[in-house]
Design an enzyme around this catalytic site. Structure first.
Site, PDB file in Angstrom:
ATOM      1  N   LYS A 222      -4.974   5.751   5.338  1.00 47.75           N
ATOM      2  CA  LYS A 222      -3.988   6.677   5.901  1.00 47.75           C
ATOM      3  C   LYS A 222      -4.373   7.458   6.978  1.00 47.75           C
ATOM      4  CE  LYS A 222      -1.055   6.963   1.752  1.00 47.75           C
ATOM      5  NZ  LYS A 222      -0.484   7.650   0.742  1.00 47.75           N
ATOM      6  N   ARG A 256      -4.886   4.046  -5.724  1.00 50.92           N
ATOM      7  CA  ARG A 256      -4.073   2.972  -5.091  1.00 50.92           C
ATOM      8  C   ARG A 256      -4.473   2.464  -3.965  1.00 50.92           C
ATOM      9  NH1 ARG A 256       0.484   2.722  -1.898  1.00 50.92           N
ATOM     10  NH2 ARG A 256       2.033   0.974  -2.499  1.00 50.92           N
TER      11      ARG A 256
END
Length: 279
Positions: A222, A256
Site C-alpha cells: 500500500k 492479508r
C-alpha cells in the site's frame, strides 16, 4: 469480553480456523483495475494457478475479490462483479482451502457463500449494504468487519473514529444473529486515513484487543509503504513484511497479503518467538 487468544478460533462452516498461530490470507484479485495486481489474474487459468501457488506456499485462507477498492476505483455493478467471480470461485473452493469473498454487496456475498465461500470480507464493516448482516447470519459464514471512511480527515481522532465504527459494526452483527466467534475486525490500513493516521493505528494496534475479537491487518504493497520508502508498488514487499511482522507481534491473528511465502515464513518466526517460556 474474552480475548482473541482465549477465543482461539474463527468459526465458519466446515469447522472454522484455529487462531493459535498467526494466519496468512492470500489475495486473489480477479479485477482489471486493482491497484497492485489488477489484470494479472483475470484469465480463469491464471487465477486458478495463482490460488494453487498461494496454497502451496502456506496460505491459510484465499480471499477472492472482483471489485477494486483502491482510492478512485470505479464501482462495479453486481452483475459484472459476479461475472468475474463465477468462473473461478467454485474451483478455488474445490482446492480445499477456506475461501473468503471480498465484497461489500449482500447479493455477491450470498451467491459466493452458496458457491462455498466461508468468510465474508466486508470493507465497510456491514455498514454499506443493509442486507449484508442478514446474509452473513443466514449463511453461517464468518465476517471480517473493516473500518473505513469515505475520505481521510487529518483533524479527527482516528482511534476514536475506529472505536465508534467497530461498536456500530458489532452491534449490527449481534442484532443479525452473528455470534462473536464468527467475527473478526480489521482497522482498515490505507482506507480513509492519512499517512500519519495509518502509522498511528499500527503503533496502537494492541489497543484493539479490548473488543475480544481477533484482528486482521492488510497493508500489502500500500501507499503508506511507498511514502516512506519511495518505491513503486512492485517494490514494496520488504515494507509489507515489516508492517505485517510488527502487526503480528502486536496481536494480529491474520494478515492479508499478496506475497504469501515470505509472509508465511515471517508468521512462523513470530509463532516461534511467542513460544518463549510456554514449553
Amino acid at each position: 469480553m474474552t480475548s482473541p487468544k482465549d477465543q482461539a478460533r474463527l468459526a465458519f462452516p466446515g469447522g472454522g480456523l484455529s487462531l493459535d498461530r498467526p494466519r496468512v490470507m492470500g489475495i486473489l484479485n480477479v479485477t482489471p483495475d486493482s491497484f497492485s495486481d489488477g489484470g494479472r489474474f483475470v484469465a480463469r487459468e491464471d487465477a486458478l494457478a495463482s490460488a494453487r501457488n498461494m496454497i502451496a506456499h502456506g496460505a491459510d485462507v484465499i480471499d477472492v475479490g472482483a471489485e477494486s477498492t483502491r482510492p478512485g476505483a470505479v464501482p462495479v455493478p453486481p452483475e459484472e462483479e459476479w461475472r468475474r467471480l463465477e468462473p473461478v470461485l467454485s474451483e478455488v473452493v474445490a482446492m480445499g482451502m477456506p475461501v473468503s469473498i471480498d465484497t461489500y454487496k449482500a447479493s455477491i456475498a450470498r451467491d459466493a457463500c452458496r458457491a462455498g465461500a466461508v468468510v465474508v470480507n466486508d470493507v465497510w464493516g456491514l455498514q454499506k449494504d443493509p442486507d449484508m448482516a442478514d446474509v452473513v447470519a443466514e449463511s453461517g459464514a464468518a465476517v471480517i468487519m473493516m473500518h473505513n471512511r469515505t475520505a481521510a480527515d487529518a483533524g479527527i481522532d482516528i482511534l476514536d473514529d475506529i472505536d465508534r465504527f467497530f461498536e456500530r459494526s458489532m452491534t449490527i452483527a449481534e442484532r443479525a444473529g452473528i455470534p462473536a466467534e464468527r467475527q473478526m475486525l480489521d482497522p482498515g490500513i490505507g482506507f480513509g486515513k492519512t499517512l500519519d493516521q495509518n502509522y498511528l493505528v499500527l503503533n496502537r494496534l494492541e489497543m484493539l484487543a479490548k473488543y475480544g475479537r481477533p484482528l486482521m491487518v492488510g497493508a500489502s504493497r500500500k501507499r503508506l509503504i511507498g511514502a516512506v520508502l519511495s518505491v513503486e508498488t512492485d517494490d514494496r514487499l520488504y515494507g509489507s513484511l515489516a508492517i505485517h511482522t510488527v502487526a503480528m507481534m502486536k496481536g494480529a491473528a491474520m494478515i492479508r497479503v499478496h506475497n504469501v511465502q515470505p509472509h508465511a515464513d515471517a508468521a512462523r518466526i513470530v509463532q516461534a518467538i511467542g513460544r518463549e517460556g510456554l514449553a
